[in-house]
Design a protein around this motif. Structure first.
Motif, PDB file in Angstrom:
ATOM      1  N   ILE A   1      90.232  83.000-118.954  1.00 17.75           N
ATOM      2  CA  ILE A   1      90.617  84.267-118.346  1.00 17.75           C
ATOM      3  C   ILE A   1      89.899  84.491-117.020  1.00 17.75           C
ATOM      4  O   ILE A   1      90.445  85.085-116.092  1.00 17.75           O
ATOM      5  N   GLN A   2      88.665  83.985-116.881  1.00 14.57           N
ATOM      6  CA  GLN A   2      87.947  84.156-115.625  1.00 14.57           C
ATOM      7  C   GLN A   2      88.611  83.378-114.496  1.00 14.57           C
ATOM      8  O   GLN A   2      88.702  83.862-113.364  1.00 14.57           O
ATOM      9  N   VAL A   3      89.082  82.179-114.811  1.00 10.36           N
ATOM     10  CA  VAL A   3      89.778  81.389-113.801  1.00 10.36           C
ATOM     11  C   VAL A   3      91.079  82.076-113.400  1.00 10.36           C
ATOM     12  O   VAL A   3      91.409  82.179-112.216  1.00 10.36           O
ATOM     13  N   LYS A   4      91.828  82.556-114.399  1.00 11.76           N
ATOM     14  CA  LYS A   4      93.082  83.248-114.093  1.00 11.76           C
ATOM     15  C   LYS A   4      92.837  84.503-113.255  1.00 11.76           C
ATOM     16  O   LYS A   4      93.565  84.772-112.294  1.00 11.76           O
ATOM     17  N   THR A   5      91.808  85.265-113.624  1.00  8.11           N
ATOM     18  CA  THR A   5      91.499  86.476-112.866  1.00  8.11           C
ATOM     19  C   THR A   5      91.178  86.144-111.418  1.00  8.11           C
ATOM     20  O   THR A   5      91.603  86.845-110.493  1.00  8.11           O
ATOM     21  N   ALA A   6      90.422  85.073-111.209  1.00  9.97           N
ATOM     22  CA  ALA A   6      90.088  84.659-109.840  1.00  9.97           C
ATOM     23  C   ALA A   6      91.354  84.347-109.050  1.00  9.97           C
ATOM     24  O   ALA A   6      91.464  84.695-107.863  1.00  9.97           O
ATOM     25  N   HIS A   7      92.340  83.710-109.693  1.00  6.13           N
ATOM     26  CA  HIS A   7      93.592  83.399-108.993  1.00  6.13           C
ATOM     27  C   HIS A   7      94.434  84.653-108.782  1.00  6.13           C
ATOM     28  O   HIS A   7      95.116  84.780-107.753  1.00  6.13           O
ATOM     29  N   TYR A   8      94.396  85.594-109.734  1.00  4.06           N
ATOM     30  CA  TYR A   8      95.084  86.872-109.522  1.00  4.06           C
ATOM     31  C   TYR A   8      94.530  87.556-108.269  1.00  4.06           C
ATOM     32  O   TYR A   8      95.279  88.066-107.432  1.00  4.06           O
ATOM     33  N   ILE A   9      93.226  87.578-108.167  1.00  2.00           N
ATOM     34  CA  ILE A   9      92.587  88.225-107.016  1.00  2.00           C
ATOM     35  C   ILE A   9      92.930  87.488-105.729  1.00  2.00           C
ATOM     36  O   ILE A   9      93.250  88.105-104.703  1.00  2.00           O
ATOM     37  N   THR A  10      92.877  86.160-105.767  1.00  2.00           N
ATOM     38  CA  THR A  10      93.209  85.369-104.577  1.00  2.00           C
ATOM     39  C   THR A  10      94.634  85.643-104.114  1.00  2.00           C
ATOM     40  O   THR A  10      94.908  85.781-102.916  1.00  2.00           O
ATOM     41  N   ALA A  11      95.563  85.732-105.073  1.00  2.00           N
ATOM     42  CA  ALA A  11      96.964  86.012-104.730  1.00  2.00           C
ATOM     43  C   ALA A  11      97.088  87.353-104.028  1.00  2.00           C
ATOM     44  O   ALA A  11      97.835  87.491-103.048  1.00  2.00           O
ATOM     45  N   ARG A  12      96.351  88.336-104.492  1.00  3.89           N
ATOM     46  CA  ARG A  12      96.435  89.654-103.887  1.00  3.89           C
ATOM     47  C   ARG A  12      95.721  89.708-102.539  1.00  3.89           C
ATOM     48  O   ARG A  12      96.148  90.437-101.644  1.00  3.89           O
ATOM     49  N   LYS A  13      94.664  88.944-102.389  1.00  2.27           N
ATOM     50  CA  LYS A  13      94.035  88.836-101.069  1.00  2.27           C
ATOM     51  C   LYS A  13      95.025  88.261-100.058  1.00  2.27           C
ATOM     52  O   LYS A  13      95.169  88.754 -98.934  1.00  2.27           O
ATOM     53  N   LYS A  14      95.705  87.199-100.457  1.00  2.00           N
ATOM     54  CA  LYS A  14      96.668  86.553 -99.569  1.00  2.00           C
ATOM     55  C   LYS A  14      97.791  87.515 -99.202  1.00  2.00           C
ATOM     56  O   LYS A  14      98.217  87.590 -98.042  1.00  2.00           O
ATOM     57  N   LEU A  15      98.288  88.251-100.195  1.00  2.00           N
ATOM     58  CA  LEU A  15      99.386  89.174 -99.918  1.00  2.00           C
ATOM     59  C   LEU A  15      98.921  90.323 -99.044  1.00  2.00           C
ATOM     60  O   LEU A  15      99.653  90.765 -98.144  1.00  2.00           O
ATOM     61  N   TYR A  16      97.699  90.804 -99.267  1.00  2.00           N
ATOM     62  CA  TYR A  16      97.172  91.877 -98.426  1.00  2.00           C
ATOM     63  C   TYR A  16      97.091  91.431 -96.967  1.00  2.00           C
ATOM     64  O   TYR A  16      97.475  92.161 -96.054  1.00  2.00           O
ATOM     65  N   LEU A  17      96.617  90.212 -96.737  1.00  2.00           N
ATOM     66  CA  LEU A  17      96.564  89.686 -95.369  1.00  2.00           C
ATOM     67  C   LEU A  17      97.959  89.590 -94.769  1.00  2.00           C
ATOM     68  O   LEU A  17      98.148  89.780 -93.564  1.00  2.00           O
ATOM     69  N   PHE A  18      98.941  89.306 -95.622  1.00  2.00           N
ATOM     70  CA  PHE A  18     100.320  89.156 -95.162  1.00  2.00           C
ATOM     71  C   PHE A  18     100.913  90.493 -94.717  1.00  2.00           C
ATOM     72  O   PHE A  18     101.658  90.554 -93.743  1.00  2.00           O
TER      73      PHE A  18
END
Length: 323
Positions: A223-240
């Motif tokens: 779950i920690q790995v998945k959470t890290a990727h959830y956050i990364t996805a949202r960081k990328k979208l925020y930059l977009f």
């Protein structure tokens, strides 16, 4: 009569025990002009052997291996399959899910002769076998603000539901982010909807069956790995979106999401992850007031020294999250 070629693209990894049902449902489609591109992601079971049995019977099926110079994972396989595709329309699918026999025919009929760039249908979720129905993934596929609704989870569809015009997808700067191991569909569809200012077609009828289990291609058990990727996805979208006049709802969502994850990291004493989130994107979040950023820093200091500091964040109530 519609004769357009539809490319069905399926990433596969160790699906020998399930992929037959998927390929049988594709072979049974009432619409016949399709190609099915299976891209293997390094399977160690009999996936290739089973697919080759279908290829011998039906040349519309294809088997390809993900090139060694591409990232491991379903995203690279989906993108590679897209590069190989020859169809005017695209339907990404998963190697453990099932199509209703009229899926392609009904959606293609709605797209042909219209201005729609994609068509979305309802999805039935099942467990173990198709007779064990859990329910419809989401009743409502329409929103007056589709991007904001998809962002927050009020609007949901899975990768298997849409059929896309390839000419529309060709205009995207990129398709699936090959660095993400979770939340990749959400990130991609969010980018699509942020730029999409037209109506899309909706078929309020279940035409696909999604299998629910923990052994999916892109989701592991950590779950920690998945959470890290959830956050990364949202960081990328925020930059977009941040330099393109995002709506108030969008700003609230991102601020709430990043703040919530920051607090959770502090609560569970994952200070390294909390510090990284504080540096990027919280302190750089242009919509936060300076006083709130100071509170974030002070809250972290309290947690590191005393192991608690919830009072600093009191009054910060948010409703969001679609994980």
């Amino acid at each position: 009569m519609n004769t357009s070629l539809v490319s069905i693209i399926i990433p596969a990894y160790n699906r020998a025990h399930l992929i037959k049902e998927t390929l049988d449902s594709i072979a049974a489609q009432t619409y016949k002009n399709w190609e099915c591109i299976i891209v293997d992601d390094g399977s160690t079971d009999d996936t290739e052997k089973i697919v080759n049995q279908y290829i011998k019977q039906d040349s519309r099926f294809q088997f390809h291996s993900r090139p060694s110079n591409r990232s491991k994972g379903g995203n690279a396989a989906r993108n590679y399959g897209y590069e190989l595709s020859k169809g005017e329309f695209i339907n990404w699918f998963d190697s453990d899910d099932i199509m209703e026999p009229t899926k392609i025919e009904l959606q293609l009929n709605r797209l042909t002769g219209s201005d729609f760039d994609f068509s979305v249908c309802q999805t039935i979720v099942f467990e173990e076998n198709i007779n064990n129905i859990i329910g419809i993934r989401q009743e409502n596929l329409y929103s007056e603000k589709p991007f904001e609704s998809y962002l927050t989870g009020d609007l949901v569809w899975l990768i298997l539901a849409p059929i896309w015009r390839k000419s529309f997808l060709d205009k995207m700067d990129s398709l699936f982010d090959e660095t993400l191991k979770a939340s990749q569909e959400w990130e991609f569809f969010s980018r699509v909807l942020f730029k999409y200012n037209k109506e899309y077609d909706i078929i309020n009828k279940p035409l696909v069956f999604a299998r629910k289990h923990t052994n999916s291609i892109s989701h592991g058990n950590d779950i920690q790995v998945k959470t890290a990727h959830y956050i990364t996805a949202r960081k990328k979208l925020y930059l977009f979106v941040k330099n393109n006049n995002p709506s108030k709802e969008t700003i609230i969502y991102f601020g709430a999401y990043f703040t919530s994850k920051f607090k959770n990291y502090l609560k569970y004493k994952n200070y390294k992850a909390a510090f990284n989130l504080l540096l990027d994107p919280l302190l750089g979040f242009r919509y936060f007031k300076l006083i709130f950023k100071v509170k974030l820093i002070f809250g972290m200091v309290l947690f590191v020294i005393f192991g608690k500091g919830e009072s600093v964040f009191s009054g910060q109530k948010y409703k969001f999250d679609n994980e």
